[in-house]
Structures are given as structure tokens and as C-alpha cells.
Design a protein around this motif. Structure first.
Motif, PDB file in Angstrom:
ATOM      1  N   PRO A 387     -26.606 -13.071  10.237  1.00 51.91           N
ATOM      2  CA  PRO A 387     -27.863 -12.863  10.970  1.00 51.91           C
ATOM      3  C   PRO A 387     -28.896 -13.937  10.609  1.00 51.91           C
ATOM      4  O   PRO A 387     -28.836 -14.536   9.532  1.00 51.91           O
ATOM      5  N   ASP A 388     -29.841 -14.160  11.505  1.00 50.60           N
ATOM      6  CA  ASP A 388     -30.947 -15.050  11.160  1.00 50.60           C
ATOM      7  C   ASP A 388     -31.934 -14.301  10.254  1.00 50.60           C
ATOM      8  O   ASP A 388     -31.753 -13.111   9.980  1.00 50.60           O
ATOM      9  N   SER A 397     -30.237 -19.294  11.741  1.00 47.12           N
ATOM     10  CA  SER A 397     -28.924 -18.679  11.532  1.00 47.12           C
ATOM     11  C   SER A 397     -28.114 -19.496  10.529  1.00 47.12           C
ATOM     12  O   SER A 397     -28.247 -20.718  10.456  1.00 47.12           O
ATOM     13  N   TYR A 399     -24.154 -19.747   8.218  1.00 49.65           N
ATOM     14  CA  TYR A 399     -22.706 -19.506   8.351  1.00 49.65           C
ATOM     15  C   TYR A 399     -22.035 -19.650   6.995  1.00 49.65           C
ATOM     16  O   TYR A 399     -22.382 -20.535   6.203  1.00 49.65           O
ATOM     17  N   ASP A 419     -18.108 -13.123  14.113  1.00 53.88           N
ATOM     18  CA  ASP A 419     -19.526 -13.028  14.467  1.00 53.88           C
ATOM     19  C   ASP A 419     -20.132 -11.791  13.817  1.00 53.88           C
ATOM     20  O   ASP A 419     -19.937 -10.665  14.280  1.00 53.88           O
ATOM     21  N   ARG A 421     -23.503 -11.555  13.274  1.00 50.15           N
ATOM     22  CA  ARG A 421     -24.946 -11.691  13.483  1.00 50.15           C
ATOM     23  C   ARG A 421     -25.634 -10.359  13.770  1.00 50.15           C
ATOM     24  O   ARG A 421     -26.855 -10.244  13.632  1.00 50.15           O
ATOM     25  N   THR A 628     -21.138 -20.629  18.714  1.00 54.55           N
ATOM     26  CA  THR A 628     -21.878 -19.741  19.617  1.00 54.55           C
ATOM     27  C   THR A 628     -21.295 -19.763  21.027  1.00 54.55           C
ATOM     28  O   THR A 628     -21.351 -18.758  21.737  1.00 54.55           O
TER      29      THR A 628
END
Length: 663
Positions: A387-388, A397, A399, A419, A421, A628
Motif C-alpha cells: 500500500p502507499d 507506493s 514494492y 498485488d 495494495r 500496475t
């Protein structure tokens, strides 16, 4: 210990700022508070054996034998203090506080003194004494209960990090350069060691861990704790390197207290002064600073790249000067243990990146070549999108990249993209840019999903199927082809083309350049469809003026380039019988690896420009990971009727408000 207790102890330590205000700038508070907190922690840890050590030191006082080994055993730690002094005794004698504190610090073992030296502690003692503040500051810290039974090493890490965060805020520094949120570290540690769970349960297992940007040592502590939770009898040796002196000192003190070898934490820049040059490690993890330039070590890095090549750390390529993230990853890969013939050995790596290393750099660039090297060697196991707003110093964001040189058979040739996020909860109180956090259930979900990623990607019924994708290594590769189109010209003499011809170097070098231009001017407003027709007309005009037509290829090219005008219907220009490419019409296409570029040209390009061709000499292979894009889900725009209805409601509300104002 809950977070409120951490904050309470950190507040106690930071309350010294009230004493320092006026004599110290806000940005310098940490220079006093951090070393005194370390000193108090060391004192509390040594308190149970303090008298025993001082008595033993007195016995060896006049002997020639070095008592350090005996004193360490007596203290029960890898460090000791021979003095009978304590901070409480020193605070009780204000007149001699500076002298006694220096004696007290000098009585520590060399490894503990080295930690305090990194804080320039002697200078702070002198400065506080001159301001008549020393005994008051010492008094504040005598009330700080940092005994191991009250504050574990793990929880002490939280306190140090909270103090560093405050110091960074006061100093206008970036707290995130010094430490990583603990829940992020916990997730990272689990993803790092999860596949090795069975092997870690073996009796007598020994594992080595490296963090080349270790900060206060939070990541090293987390991996140590996690392995010990799986196997209390495991031996974990941690190693690190840190550039910031305060963080380095805290990390060293933490290792001393835990009984680890503090010499394993090197000081300095990992790129130019590798503190573990010959080391290889079972596990490596790092959160290098995002987007930080490596200009200061440019000379050393470039020298290693050019002189050692693949035998060095940076043989794969060099990223742009303003982001050294991929240098850290190459540095870590160079320290992977080789895999033996029986499949043993090898290493696992986890590193935190922002989005830039995924795609920055075109084919042939340093970044692309590094990605190519990693993927073609089949080291990249997976990437997890976080997540940001998860880190203290940035809301962007981030990784996790997970790499290994001992992939399981089912993972070979594949890369997992996960993912995560959506896995977060809102913090009750923001800390800098950090507004989100990972809860225990989020960490468990992500860890479990990563472990079963291959199955989840295949099973459309899996509840998180859409959050996992598996690709072949080659899926991230592409051929960057150069698509050329022919240069087409018509030829004319206009004021503009004549001026260009007159200012060209070959014409200016003519002895009779003015006469030459005047001769060509007689053809003003003339035009020709072909180069040969134009040259015949120009030669006739020049000869008619009593001049010789200049020879040589440079002159002919200057004439062609200046009076030639691009025209889609013009004559195709040729070089040795082949069409000359038009640089202004040159284009580039990325074609997936394995796809026939000529078929791509016919399918994608020729329907629009049938005379285009590929210059194969300029084709380059590149690699990027468009994370993304792979998880993008198209959302239908809202119906116009719905938007229109909403606008009408808003107009009605605005009209009502305006009527209230005008009444």
C-alpha cells in the motif's frame, strides 16, 4: 509492552530537550539525547554484574595479564564497565560531573567506547558542562528505567527509532533513511524465510543474515527473532553496514546487548568501502534510501564496473546517477552463496524499492541491463506491491523484490507478481507521511498468498485469484526495434532554401561564394521533382555565370540538404542504391521477446506506412516489469444521465445558498 509505553519512555528521554532549549539548537537535541539513552541502556544491562566486574577489575589492576576476557565473562555480555561509578553517583556530585562521566565512559570496554565515540560524546560532555547543564541532564536519565526485564531488546528498538524519528524531524532530515516500520519488516522477514521453514527446524542449524543499509538494526533483529521463534536452538549471525553514525552506534550497542558480535556491523558506504567484501550470506534484506544519488561514490563504482566487470559487483550495468537502488541489489546479489551440486547452499534476498526500478530506463540502459541480468539468471522469485502511505518519509507506493539463486523446481523460470495494495488499515494517528499500517491479519494473508501464489494464479475460484499473476521470465523482455521510413524530397529555390545554401559551410568556403549564390538566385521560384533535374539546372546557372561547379561529396550533400524539401510525394533518396532513412520519421516499437519482428512490422506498421522497414543493426533487447499494467482493471465511466442529474442537484443547492446571501 504496548506502543503507549514505548512513547512514554521516549517522551521521558526527549524531555531533556526542555533543559537544552536556548543552549542548543533544536536540530542538535538528538546529539545529546541519543548517546545518553544508549549509555543508560548499557548501564541498566550491566547493573546485575556491575559490582562483580568492578571487584574483578580491581584484582587485575596491577597484573600484567589482560583481563578483558575475564571481565566479559563476569559481566555476562560482550562488553563491560570496570568503574564503580554510576550515572546516579555522577549526578550527585555536580562539581565533578564532567570529570567523573569521562572516567565512567573510559572504563567501558573498547567496543562500547567505540559506540559512544560515534556520537562525539566527549564533545557533548564538554559542551554541556560549559553550559552548566551536565549534571541536570544526567539526573534526567537516572530516572529512565531501561532494565532488560522492563524493556526487552525488541522494544528498545522501538524507543530508539522513535527518538531518531523525532531527531530527524527537528533536523529536517528524512526519518525513513534510518529505519523501516516494524510491521513492514515483519512481513518482509516472513516472505524472506518462509520457504525455508522446514530446514530451519533442523538441530544445530546456523544462518547468516546481512543488511547492507542496516540503520538501527531493526531488520536484522526481526529476522533473528523470527528464526529463533521457529527454532530456539538455531544460531543466527547478523551482519550489517551503515553510513549514518548515530544509527550505526545504536545498531552496534543493540548487538552487544544481545550477545552478538558488534564487529559484524561495519561503518561506511557499502559501495565504496564494502565492510563484508569476502562474505556470503544465507539471507539478505534491505530498505535502501529511495531515489538517492550515488555521485559521491561515482568514481569507485565506475572503476569497479569497468575494471572488474562481471568479476565485480556492478558488472551488469550502472543505473542513472540520481538513483542507486539497483546498485544495492547488485551489491547483495554478489554476496549470494553458491548452490552446490546437491542443491544445497544458495541465498534469499528481500529488498524494498519504489516503482522506479521496475521500468526506468529504455532497452540498453543500465537499469534495463540490470533487470535483464537478473531475469536471465532466473533470480527474481517475486514482487509484492505494498500500500502507499506506509513509510514515514514518503507516501508513494513501494514494492518488495524477492530474489533467490535456489528456486524450487515449480518456480524455475517464473516470476510471481502479488498485488497487496489493498491490505492495510488506517492508523489512529499519522506519523509523518505514514497514514496506513499492516495489521497482523494483513501480514498473515500476504504471507500465505505468496506461499500459494502458483496455485492461486491457476485457480479462478481462489478468493484472491485476481491479486496474483505468474509470468515466465521472458514475458518481461522485449526487442526495441528501430522503424525507418525513406527520406522523400522535392527540390526548390526559395528565399528560405537559398539562405540555407548560402550559410552552409561548403558554400562559405568557396572563394567566390557570393557570386555562386547570385548565380543560383537566378533560379528563384524554380522547383524540380528529382535531385538530378535540380543539379542539372543549378550547374547550368552557375556555369552560365562564368563559374566552375564545385566538386566533392560534402558540397553535393550541402546542396541536396538545403534545397531539398521534405514531401510525402517526393523522390526517395538513396545511398548506394538503398533508401536513405529519414531521421525525422524514425520511430521505435517494443516487440515481445519471441515474436517475429518482421511479422510485427507487417501487422502493426505496414497497414499505416507500407514503405517502412526495420534497421536490425539498431535492435536492442530490454526488460521492464510493468506491474500496475498487469493489474489494471478497466472501470466503465459513469452514465452521462447520472452525472447530469448530480450537476442539477448541485445547481439547485448553489441557487438556494445565493438566495440566502442576497436576502
Amino acid at each position: 509492552m504496548n506502543s503507549s509505553k514505548h512513547t512514554e519512555l521516549a517522551n521521558h528521554a526527549w524531555s531533556v530537550a526542555d533543559l537544552l532549549r536556548g543552549d542548543y539548537k533544536q536540530s542538535d537535541y538528538g546529539k545529546v539525547i541519543l548517546p545518553f539513552t544508549v549509555l543508560r541502556r548499557l548501564e541498566c544491562v550491566l547493573e546485575p554484574t556491575r559490582q562483580k566486574v568492578s571487584d574483578l577489575a580491581e584484582q587485575y589492576k596491577d597484573r600484567e595479564i589482560d583481563p578483558d576476557g575475564f571481565l566479559r565473562r563476569a559481566s555476562g555480555h560482550s562488553f563491560f564497565n570496570k568503574s564503580t561509578l554510576t550515572l546516579k553517583k555522577i549526578a550527585a556530585d555536580p562539581q565533578n560531573a564532567a570529570k567523573n562521566l569521562q572516567v565512567y565512559v573510559g572504563a567501558f570496554s573498547e567496543n562500547a567506547r567505540g559506540v559512544l565515540d560515534r556520537f562525539d560524546f566527549a564533545q557533548q560532555i564538554k559542551r554541556l558542562d560549559n553550559a552548566n547543564l551536565l549534571y541536570q541532564v544526567i539526573g534526567k536519565f537516572t530516572d529512565l528505567d531501561l532494565r532488560p526485564e522492563a524493556v526487552s531488546n525488541h522494544n528498545m528498538g522501538y524507543i530508539f527509532e522513535e527518538l531518531i524519528r523525532r531527531f530527524a524531524e527537528q533536523s529536517n532530515e528524512t526519518a525513513g533513511e534510518h529505519f523501516t516500520p516494524r510491521e513492514v519488516i515483519q512481513l518482509m522477514s516472513r516472505l524472506l524465510i518462509a520457504p525455508d521453514g522446514d530446514g530451519l527446524h533442523l538441530p544445530g542449524v546456523v544462518r547468516t543474515v546481512l543488511d547492507p543499509a542496516c540503520g538501527t538494526g531493526g531488520m536484522l533483529s526481526a529476522v533473528d527473532d523470527l528464526i529463533k521463534d521457529l527454532n530456539p536452538d538455531a544460531t543466527v549471525e547478523v551482519y550489517g553496514q551503515e553510513l549514518n553514525p548515530e544509527s550505526w552506534a545504536i545498531c552496534r550497542s543493540d548487538l552487544m546487548i544481545k550477545g552478538q558480535d558488534p564487529e559484524n556491523i561495519a561503518f561506511g558506504n557499502s559501495f565504496s568501502d564494502d565492510g563484508h567484501a569476502r562474505g556470503t550470506f544465507d539471507y539478505m534484506l534491505a530498505n535502501p534510501p529511495f531515489g538517492v544519488e550515488w555521485k559521491k561514490v561515482k568514481e569507485a563504482v565506475e572503476y569497479e564496473h569497468t575494471s572488474l566487470g562481471e568479476a565485480g559487483r556492478f558488472g551488469a550495468g550502472l543505473p542513472r546517477i540520481n538513483d542507486g537502488s539497483l546498485l544495492f541489489l547488485q551489491h547483495m546479489i554478489s554476496k549470494m552463496k553458491p548452490v552446490d551440486v546437491n542443491g544445497g547452499g544458495g541465498s534469499r534476498i528481500a529488498i524494498v524499492f519504489n516503482g522506479s526500478p521496475l521500468f526506468t530506463g529504455a532497452a540498453g540502459s543500465g537499469e534495463s541491463e540490470i533487470r535483464r541480468w537478473i531475469l536471465e539468471n532466473d533470480w527474481l522469485e517475486g514482487i509484492v506491491a505494498l500500500p502507499d502511505q506506509l513509510f514515514y518519509n514518503t507516501g508513494i507506493s513501494t514494492y518488495f523484490w524477492i530474489l533467490t539463486n535456489r528456486k524450487s523446481p515449480e518456480h524455475k523460470g517464473k516470476v510471481v507478481l502479488l498485488d497487496a495494495r489493498h491490505q492495510w488499515q488506517k492508523m489512529r494517528k499519522s506519523l509523518g507521511d505514514k497514514r496506513k499500517e499492516l495489521g497482523k491479519e494483513h501480514i498473515a494473508t500476504i504471507t500465505r498468498l505468496y506461499g500459494e501464489a502458483l496455485a492461486a494464479a491457476e485457480d479462478a475460484e481462489h478468493p484472491l485469484h485476481a491479486k496474483v499473476k505468474v509470468f515466465a521470465n521472458t514475458d518481461f523482455g522485449y526487442q526495441r526495434i528501430t522503424v525507418e521510413r525513406p527520406l522523400k524530397l522535392r527540390f526548390e529555390v526559395t528565399e528560405e532554401t537559398l539562405a540555407a545554401l548560402a550559410t552552409s559551410k561548403p558554400v562559405q568556403k568557396l572563394a567566390s561564394s557570393a557570386d555562386f549564390v547570385a548565380a543560383v538566385r537566378t533560379l528563384l521560384s524554380s522547383s524540380w521533382a528529382t535531385k538530378s533535374e535540380a543539379l542539372v539546372a543549378l550547374k547550368d546557372a552557375v556555369v552560365a555565370a562564368g563559374l566552375l561547379w564545385p566538386a566533392g561529396a560534402p558540397f553535393a550533400k550541402a546542396v541536396r540538404d538545403t534545397i531539398g524539401v521534405r514531401d510525402p510525394e517526393g523522390e526517395v533518396q538513396r545511398i548506394k542504391g538503398q533508401p536513405e532513412p529519414d531521421a525525422e520519421l524514425r520511430d521505435f516499437e517494443n516487440v515481445p521477446l519471441g515474436e517475429d519482428v518482421q511479422e510485427h512490422l507487417k501487422r502493426e506498421v505496414h497497414p499505416h506506412v507500407p514503405d517502412a522497414w526495420i534497421d536490425h543493426s539498431k535492435t536492442k533487447v530490454g526488460y521492464e516489469i510493468p506491474f500496475t499494467r498487469h493489474f489494471y482493471v478497466y472501470k466503465l465511466p459513469r452514465p452521462l444521465a447520472e452525472i447530469d442529474a448530480e450537476l442539477k442537484v448541485l445547481e439547485t443547492e448553489i441557487q438556494a445558498l445565493l438566495q440566502e446571501v442576497t436576502q
